[in-house]
Design an enzyme around this catalytic site. Structure first.
Site, short mmCIF file in Angstrom:
data_model
loop_
_atom_site.label_atom_id
_atom_site.label_comp_id
_atom_site.label_asym_id
_atom_site.label_seq_id
_atom_site.Cartn_x
_atom_site.Cartn_y
_atom_site.Cartn_z
N ASP A 93 6.80 3.39 -5.92
CA ASP A 93 5.61 2.59 -6.13
C ASP A 93 5.38 2.64 -7.64
O ASP A 93 5.88 3.53 -8.32
CB ASP A 93 4.43 3.13 -5.33
CG ASP A 93 4.04 4.53 -5.76
OD1 ASP A 93 3.27 5.16 -5.03
OD2 ASP A 93 4.50 5.00 -6.80
N ASP A 267 4.27 5.21 4.20
CA ASP A 267 4.44 6.43 3.40
C ASP A 267 3.11 7.15 3.41
O ASP A 267 2.04 6.51 3.40
CB ASP A 267 4.85 6.10 1.95
CG ASP A 267 3.62 5.91 1.05
OD1 ASP A 267 3.12 4.77 1.02
OD2 ASP A 267 3.16 6.90 0.44
C1 LIG Z 1 0.80 -0.48 -8.60
C2 LIG Z 1 1.92 -0.70 -7.61
O1 LIG Z 1 2.30 0.50 -7.13
C3 LIG Z 1 1.41 1.08 -6.33
O2 LIG Z 1 1.56 2.23 -6.03
N1 LIG Z 1 0.35 0.31 -5.89
C4 LIG Z 1 -0.44 0.66 -4.88
N2 LIG Z 1 -0.30 1.88 -4.32
C5 LIG Z 1 -1.18 2.23 -3.29
C6 LIG Z 1 -1.10 3.51 -2.75
C7 LIG Z 1 -1.99 3.88 -1.74
N3 LIG Z 1 -2.19 5.06 -1.09
C8 LIG Z 1 -3.23 4.83 -0.25
N4 LIG Z 1 -3.77 5.76 0.57
C9 LIG Z 1 -3.31 7.12 0.53
N5 LIG Z 1 -3.69 3.57 -0.32
C10 LIG Z 1 -2.94 2.94 -1.26
C11 LIG Z 1 -3.02 1.66 -1.79
C12 LIG Z 1 -2.13 1.31 -2.82
C13 LIG Z 1 -2.21 0.02 -3.44
O3 LIG Z 1 -3.02 -0.85 -3.07
N6 LIG Z 1 -1.36 -0.26 -4.45
#
Ligand SMILES: CCOC(=O)Nc1nc2cc3nc(NC)[nH]c3cc2c(=O)[nH]1
EC number: 2.4.2.29
Length: 373
Positions: A93, A267
């Site tokens: 990510d 994940d």
């Molecule tokens: C910025 C792109 O990479 C990301 O990791 N974006 C992103 N990551 C998330 C990780 C998350 N973990 C959780 N809960 C534990 N909710 C998440 C949402 C995102 C997200 O919207 N966008």
């Protein structure tokens, strides 16, 4: 020429899908759970153990790896697979979420995110282009667009601004990613808890013809019912022949209910983080090994499990390790928890193949309710 990225739906049961993603570094059986390997390690686990519990893919975190040891350094050392000795697919990510949650002083502009390192306070700028460059330096197989994840609850205009910025950044990430055969870049649907914004985000991303789609902006503290309602609204707007990845989710119950709404990939830090805090996931629910009631219990966590951590050690021993803060306690419970999560995914995949997903889901849920006898 590396074989291209492909996704096939092998079976469906209602809105649940059993599929397979085929990539040069291997196949990913879906629905899939991706153990979180934040800093290039699935904490307390050897990578052959991670493979041994049945994981086809792990998650790496761009934000952490770019800060330490550095993306260029990992590239010089042969990329993340070589560095961490995990030869199978890796999804990274782009750390936007971590930047939101970890870094104090973060500022968002059209250009990107500026923030200070949580390690030494040094200032950084992460543009969509730099995010993709970092993930490419890591030799990541599935790269995520840079997005802005809105914390809930939030004002509608705030959610709309972040969703529209994320769409512009998706276009820039698609351009920066270019054409990397055998790799994929996924877009991330935003829109908070607003149906119209979710639909707009999903439709605009679908029009970009990406190889996969994440549903972001959820599991950020909203009730499960709100998360599930957003899936009911979002999934139908995404292409049926592309993988759908629900970021940061979740508990076993979240996973069952999200698979039922068309999600293919998950994940979550829960199984690994809980393992380090003395908590075991079992088919009879959660067991807190810190609790003194286990001090004399000779039974293993689950005598029917094929995971040694669940089958070969008494609860009394695990309680002792946890109470004494022995490293082996975190190691065995993490091993048990990841094994449980992968067994859950294996059961889910088999149930969809045999059109028994709803009944199997009810059985699994009853097992948790029966509690830890
Ligand atoms: C910025 C792109 O990479 C990301 O990791 N974006 C992103 N990551 C998330 C990780 C998350 N973990 C959780 N809960 C534990 N909710 C998440 C949402 C995102 C997200 O919207 N966008």
């Amino acid at each position: 020429m590396a074989k291209p990225f492909s996704f096939k739906v092998l079976a469906t049961d209602g809105r649940a899908r059993r599929g397979i993603i085929d990539m040069p570094r291997g196949e990913i059986r879906t629905p899939a759970f991706m153990p979180v390997g934040t800093g290039g390690t699935v904490k307390t686990m050897y990578m052959d153990q991670v493979r041994g519990v049945g994981a086809d893919i792990i998650l790496g975190n761009t934000y952490h790896l770019m800060l330490r040891p550095g993306a260029e350094r990992v590239a010089r050392l042969g990329g993340l697979h070589e560095f961490a000795r995990w030869p199978h697919p890796i999804l990274t990510d782009s750390g936007g979420f971590q930047v939101m949650s970890l870094s104090k002083l973060r500022k968002l502009t059209e250009k990107g995110v500026t923030f200070r390192s949580h390690i030494d306070g040094a200032p950084y700028e992460m543009s969509p282009e730099r995010s993709i460059e970092i993930q490419s330096l890591l030799d990541s197989d599935i790269q995520m667009q840079l997005d802005e994840c809105t914390a809930l609850p939030a004002e509608l205009k705030e959610i709309e601004r972040a969703m529209e910025l994320s769409l512009r950044w998706a276009e820039r990430c698609k351009t920066a990613f270019g054409d990397q055969p055998g790799k994929a870049m996924f877009g991330i649907v935003q829109g908070g808890d607003n149906a119209a914004l979710r639909v707009r985000s999903a439709q605009a991303l679908s029009a970009m013809g990406l190889k996969g789609y994440a549903v972001g902006g959820l599991a950020v503290g909203e009730p499960q019912a709100v998360m599930l309602e957003m899936l009911d609204i979002t999934c139908p707007e995404l292409p049926a022949d592309k993988p759908r990845y629900l970021m940061g989710v979740g508990t076993p119950d979240d996973i069952l209910k999200s698979v039922a709404r068309g999600i293919d990939m998950f994940d979550c830090v829960m199984p690994t983080r809980a393992g380090r805090h003395g908590l075991a996931y079992t088919r009879r629910g959660k067991v807190n090994l810190r609790n003194a009631r286990h001090a004399d219990d000779p039974r293993p966590l689950d005598e029917e499990s094929d995971c040694p951590a669940a089958r070969d050690y008494s609860r009394a021993y695990l309680h002792h390790l946890v109470r004494s803060q022995e490293a082996l306690g975190a190691m065995l419970l993490t091993w048990n928890n990841l094994s449980y999560y992968q067994k859950l995914m294996q059961d889910i995949r088999a149930a969809i193949e045999t059109q028994t997903f709803e009944a199997r889901g009810a059985e699994i849920t009853e097992g948790w309710a029966r509690g830890d006898i």
